[in-house]
Write an enzyme that holds these catalytic residues in place. Sequence first.
Site, mmCIF file in Angstrom:
data_model
loop_
_atom_site.group_PDB
_atom_site.id
_atom_site.type_symbol
_atom_site.label_atom_id
_atom_site.label_comp_id
_atom_site.label_asym_id
_atom_site.label_seq_id
_atom_site.Cartn_x
_atom_site.Cartn_y
_atom_site.Cartn_z
ATOM 1 N N HIS A 141 -12.451 1.541 -47.396
ATOM 2 C CA HIS A 141 -13.354 2.698 -47.492
ATOM 3 C C HIS A 141 -14.806 2.279 -47.289
ATOM 4 C CE1 HIS A 141 -14.540 6.482 -50.088
ATOM 5 N NE2 HIS A 141 -15.091 6.488 -48.892
ATOM 6 N N HIS A 188 -18.366 3.523 -44.811
ATOM 7 C CA HIS A 188 -18.942 4.481 -43.857
ATOM 8 C C HIS A 188 -20.158 3.841 -43.189
ATOM 9 C CE1 HIS A 188 -16.463 7.603 -45.648
ATOM 10 N NE2 HIS A 188 -16.970 7.356 -46.838
ATOM 11 N N ARG A 248 -20.464 8.216 -41.448
ATOM 12 C CA ARG A 248 -21.048 8.532 -42.755
ATOM 13 C C ARG A 248 -20.463 9.846 -43.270
ATOM 14 N NH1 ARG A 248 -27.501 8.055 -43.848
ATOM 15 N NH2 ARG A 248 -27.398 8.163 -46.112
ATOM 16 N N HIS A 272 -11.553 13.377 -47.936
ATOM 17 C CA HIS A 272 -12.958 13.064 -48.242
ATOM 18 C C HIS A 272 -13.832 14.238 -47.830
ATOM 19 C CE1 HIS A 272 -16.560 10.823 -48.957
ATOM 20 N NE2 HIS A 272 -15.962 9.652 -49.008
ATOM 21 N N GLU A 276 -16.748 1.301 -50.696
ATOM 22 C CA GLU A 276 -17.652 2.307 -50.123
ATOM 23 C C GLU A 276 -19.088 1.810 -50.026
ATOM 24 O OE1 GLU A 276 -17.442 6.308 -51.762
ATOM 25 O OE2 GLU A 276 -18.163 7.185 -49.898
#
Lengths: 338, 338
Positions: free
Chosen positions: B6, B8, B72, B179, B285
């Site tokens: 995970h 972005h 993102r 998400h 993340e």
Amino acid sequence: MIIDCHGHYTTAPGQLGDYREAQKAALAADPEHVGAKGTISIGDDEIRESLERAQLRLQQERGTDLTLFSPRASWMGHHIGNIHTSRFWTEHCNELIRRVCDLYPQNFAPVCQLPQSPGAPIEPSVHELRRCVDEMGFVGANVNPDPSGGYWDGPPLADRYWYPLYEALCELNVPAMVHVSAACNPQFHTTGSHYLGADTTAFMQLLSSDVFADFPELRVVIPHGGGAVPYHWGRFRGLAQDMGKPALDELLLGNVFFDTCVYHQAGIDCLLAVIPADNVLFASEMIGAVRGVDPETGHHYDDTRRYIDAARLGDAERTKIFETNARRVYPRLEGVAA
Amino acid sequence: MIIDCHGHYTTAPGQLGDYREAQKAALAADPEHVGAKGTISIGDDEIRESLERAQLRLQQERGTDLTLFSPRASWMGHHIGNIHTSRFWTEHCNELIRRVCDLYPQNFAPVCQLPQSPGAPIEPSVHELRRCVDEMGFVGANVNPDPSGGYWDGPPLADRYWYPLYEALCELNVPAMVHVSAACNPQFHTTGSHYLGADTTAFMQLLSSDVFADFPELRVVIPHGGGAVPYHWGRFRGLAQDMGKPALDELLLGNVFFDTCVYHQAGIDCLLAVIPADNVLFASEMIGAVRGVDPETGHHYDDTRRYIDAARLGDAERTKIFETNARRVYPRLEGVAA
């Protein structure tokens, strides 16, 4: 003494539901229906019967003493009808809670719901809060942060819309439990996602707002173990830090409290590992969202006393969680429970 | 090997944001604006620069190897504009991810966003998913359960609206990470309450639906440690039981996986205490919602490897969480990362 700060009258006699169905029928015919408060005829014996084999039996079996008792949360249904609907319904529900507490003053202390309604002013809720506390001896109130029932189209808790209610809560010296009602949005399951999401949402609104700077005496209880908050305590600490806010204990823990409605040991252990004992209030929400027996333990999921008993806590901390925190957060208990 | 499932591209070069601002400006003038895909001119060196002092440096410092990298999340902004807006924006974002992975094939594997749009059909998302997987070697997709950005007015994940997407995910053998994107509803804080609430909401929708009966091969990753779910695992076990459903491990754990984006040790310990190691995928993340250093540990909140390293796990379990579960859930990784 063990005080359960979170119980709802989920077993009320059928006449209460009948009244609500009549309201809904009148609204189906006319959404602007005003009607009148009317009466609900329930005998004392019916109230006794609704409780003695239910909440009272479970209090005894589980060894808890006093439940802060409010109307059934999922039935508050603030999204149903209009401000008149909500007013009459709320008055009846609160008056029924008062009767319960008159019949069993050692077992229940009254907490009210408010006549909120989407798009309506907050003043009727302030009025009902005053009536309940001043005239009927209530010790706290449930405040619904989303009276729309899952569409979240009203003002957040940081908005000045809510300030007259906060003023009254402080003046009357009663806390608010932030508690939504049934979801009417099919995206949300009332007890599975709407409750927990609302708890987390309310906490984040308070974290990022000036509410407690403006109302330093305001006390808010976040139910269901605080939604996702203790599990993500590091996330919230970090978010506050990134915003340039003080540490969470300084920022919020003078005002925000979490109940113990978390229905397994590992969750309770997480709650107690991160939230100071001063900020945790014992609660079970029985008879509520989860009614079964956990096959892993042989006990009811919502028999939360067992988790607190089994947790690694000192006696002083356990006493705070079971009793003294509730007395501090709900000081009007002094008048109703020795 | 440690796979972070995970991440972005939160540090993309400014031209990407400029393109988005131009889209918004055109939409402000005309909400029905269609326009054209156009081009975004970003040099390879700019991509390298955006990553080498950021995600790549942190991978090295933290000792992680491969990040499943997607656009993102807060910028997906499916609520902005119309289906054309979302299509052009999504294609650019996904193509940029492909370029990142071409430049650093050992460090990043591509995960796509989808051109969702409120009220729009799902077919364009299926089309983009196929383009990304079949033509560009993507290994997974982010699916937004609430493209409205916090108004929750679309169909729940149980609705047949989503079934063409589930069919394609199964056929292509790629998982979906559920998400949401930025909240445009002032009730919600994007990373503080909207993400966590959506995670919990999606899980409950899957629990109470027939999605996995209809798609037994579908795999869904719930990010941010599953929102409130592991903390309330007893509640969810009890709700499923009250509904007459099988136990959660039988009902869901063949299909649902949780990442480790929980930013403190006690939360990770709770996750690992209740969710079997087979269902937990390592993730951080980074660089994302929480960017600071935790004063209690002296390390970044989102340096989640430290929590997994410190957790009471056997070596076999840790290997599953760090690597082999990700390879099982994202089997197309085989083609891109040895």
